[in-house]
Design an enzyme around this catalytic site. Structure first.
Site, PDB file in Angstrom:
ATOM      1  CG  ASP A  47       6.609   1.258  -8.458  1.00 37.25           C
ATOM      2  OD1 ASP A  47       6.066   0.841  -8.926  1.00 37.25           O
ATOM      3  OD2 ASP A  47       6.594   1.578  -7.075  1.00 37.25           O
ATOM      4  CG  PHE A  98       2.134   5.964  -2.813  1.00 32.56           C
ATOM      5  CD1 PHE A  98       2.209   6.154  -1.598  1.00 32.56           C
ATOM      6  CD2 PHE A  98       1.878   4.853  -3.664  1.00 32.56           C
ATOM      7  CE1 PHE A  98       1.311   5.261  -0.899  1.00 32.56           C
ATOM      8  CE2 PHE A  98       0.935   3.888  -3.112  1.00 32.56           C
ATOM      9  CZ  PHE A  98       0.783   4.214  -1.591  1.00 32.56           C
ATOM     10  CE  LYS A 110      -1.462   0.518  -7.818  1.00 36.82           C
ATOM     11  NZ  LYS A 110      -2.492   0.315  -6.434  1.00 36.82           N
TER      12      LYS A 110
END
Length: 437
Positions: free
Chosen positions: A258, A173, A287
């Site tokens: 990531d 994801f 984030k």
């Protein structure tokens, strides 16, 4: 509530000012002028239905706790998918934001500003790299990393035009843009959104041999999550990332990590790659980099890779804006102390010990590291959504994924008592569900 038994120095350095879990149901705020049902109805009527929220309407937040419009408090065990690693309304980050709000918030990169230089310098130092490409969202960081890898492949490695391929992992994801969903194997992210972008090859996650077999002369990068978040906090074998690093180096292929969810303290280290002594060519960050205040993301790497970009080839109106840079710099300074990483390590051990005791009592498996856990609920007992709804009723906010898996990722400022209380609420939920069978 469980008696405090953690390292005594941990409590001395608690970074939360919240009440204990026992006080949660009785705390109060000013009465809401609009009912929760009316607010939910407004959102349902006018916001696109790309999410399926739990039925709680959050109004305020402080540390690891949030309060709804009716005045009930909840322990936030999602932390906005790790965007709120440092807690809601963190005073250090709020001070940084307020100070910059009164000066200037946006200039665009058509001009220099006095906040971006200090931010990118500090972030590059934290990551042990030369350069930073600032963006806004995590998906933008991934898209930017893909563009950089392709440009590097054509301009440095010598791959033939338009032939570059990037290897990704099953169960990944990385976001929901059109390019990113092109290499997702989640049909809920792909259905009716084609045609898809070519240039990606998928191999099983955790299988270094399959990854190496997929590399050819046109491979420019391997893009991986060091720990797969949306898949259910899947931690690969300890030898996997070191093997990926060795394979990519030997084949002259970039290794892109990531770390948008796993990075910046969540796992008990600055980056999840640190846990196995691996340094990728590019970090993708986001984030928590914005402190839960503004969207901030970045691609971080050395000049021999990020230096392939030329003016005008890539950009963002808001990327690197002064407000984001000021908050991002405050985040980097907090991480530079190592305090949050240590806290996530110690409290994470406490969280996982508590959760492991539930295996065989409604829990099938627990995965994760640091303050990050994927919990597989016995599907015969209940779907993950039902478990999350029952936790909500007990004052704990969590999120389900892939059927019967739930995720816990409280802010790193959570207290030891609150960690114990959250685990106890899950135990009681499972006990209630089993008793209802």
């Amino acid at each position: 509530m469980t008696t405090e038994t953690a390292n005594p120095t941990l409590k001395e350095h608690d970074m939360t000012t919240n009440l204990t879990a026992e006080a949660a149901p009785t705390a109060s705020v000013s009465p809401a002028s609009v009912s929760p049902a009316a607010l939910i109805a407004q959102e349902s009527a006018h916001a696109a239905h790309n999410y399926h929220p739990l039925e709680v309407v959050v109004a305020t937040g402080d540390g690891a706790w949030v309060t709804d419009v009716a005045g009930r408090r909840y322990l936030d065990c999602l932390a906005a998918y790790s965007a709120v690693n440092f807690g809601h309304s963190n005073p250090v980050l709020l001070d940084a934001a307020r100070a910059q709000l009164g000066r200037i918030t946006l200039t665009s990169r058509a001009f220099y500003n006095d906040q971006l230089g200090p931010f990118v310098t500090a972030l590059a130092e934290l990551a042990g790299k030369d350069m930073v490409l600032p963006m806004n969202t995590g998906a933008e960081a991934v898209e930017s990393g893909i563009k950089v890898a392709r440009a590097w492949g054509y301009r440095v490695k010598g791959v033939a035009p338009d032939q570059a391929n990037i290897i990704v992992a099953a169960g990944n994801f990385h976001g929901r843009t059109t390019t990113i969903i092109s290499f997702s194997d989640d049909e809920s992210a792909r259905a009716d959104f084609g045609p898809f972008t070519p240039g990606f090859r998928t191999v099983p996650y955790g299988d270094a041999a399959a990854l190496e077999a997929a590399i050819d002369e046109n491979t420019v990068a391997v893009l991986l999550e060091p720990i797969q978040g949306e898949a259910g906090i899947v931690v690969p074998p300890a030898a996997y990332l070191p093997a990926v690093r060795e394979i990519t180096t030997r084949h002259r292929v970039l290794f892109i990590a990531d770390e948008i969810q796993s990075g910046l303290g969540r796992t008990g280290s600055t980056f999840a790659c640190d846990l196995v002594g691996v340094v990728p060519d590019l970090y993708l960050l986001g984030k928590a980099l914005g402190g839960g205040i503004v969207p901030v993301s970045a691609v971080v790497g050395n000049a021999d890779i990020l230096g392939v970009l030329h003016p005008g080839e890539h950009g963002s109106t808001f990327g690197g804006n002064p407000l984001a840079a000021a908050v991002g710099l405050a985040v980097v300074k907090m991480l530079a102390s190592g305090e949050y990483q240590q806290r996530a390590t110690e409290l994470g051990a406490r969280l996982h010990a508590g959760l492991s005791a539930l295996v065989g009592h409604g829990v099938v498996e627990v995965r994760g590291v640091g303050l990050w856990a994927g919990i597989d609920i016995d599907p015969a007992l209940a779907p993950g959504r039902v478990v999350c709804e029952a936790l909500l009723a007990r004052g704990v906010l969590a999120k389900d994924t892939h059927g019967s898996t739930i995720r816990l990722a409280p802010p790193i400022v959570v207290s030891a008592d609150d960690v114990d209380w959250a685990v106890e609420q899950l135990r009681l939920v499972l006990e209630d569900l089993a008793g209802a069978k």
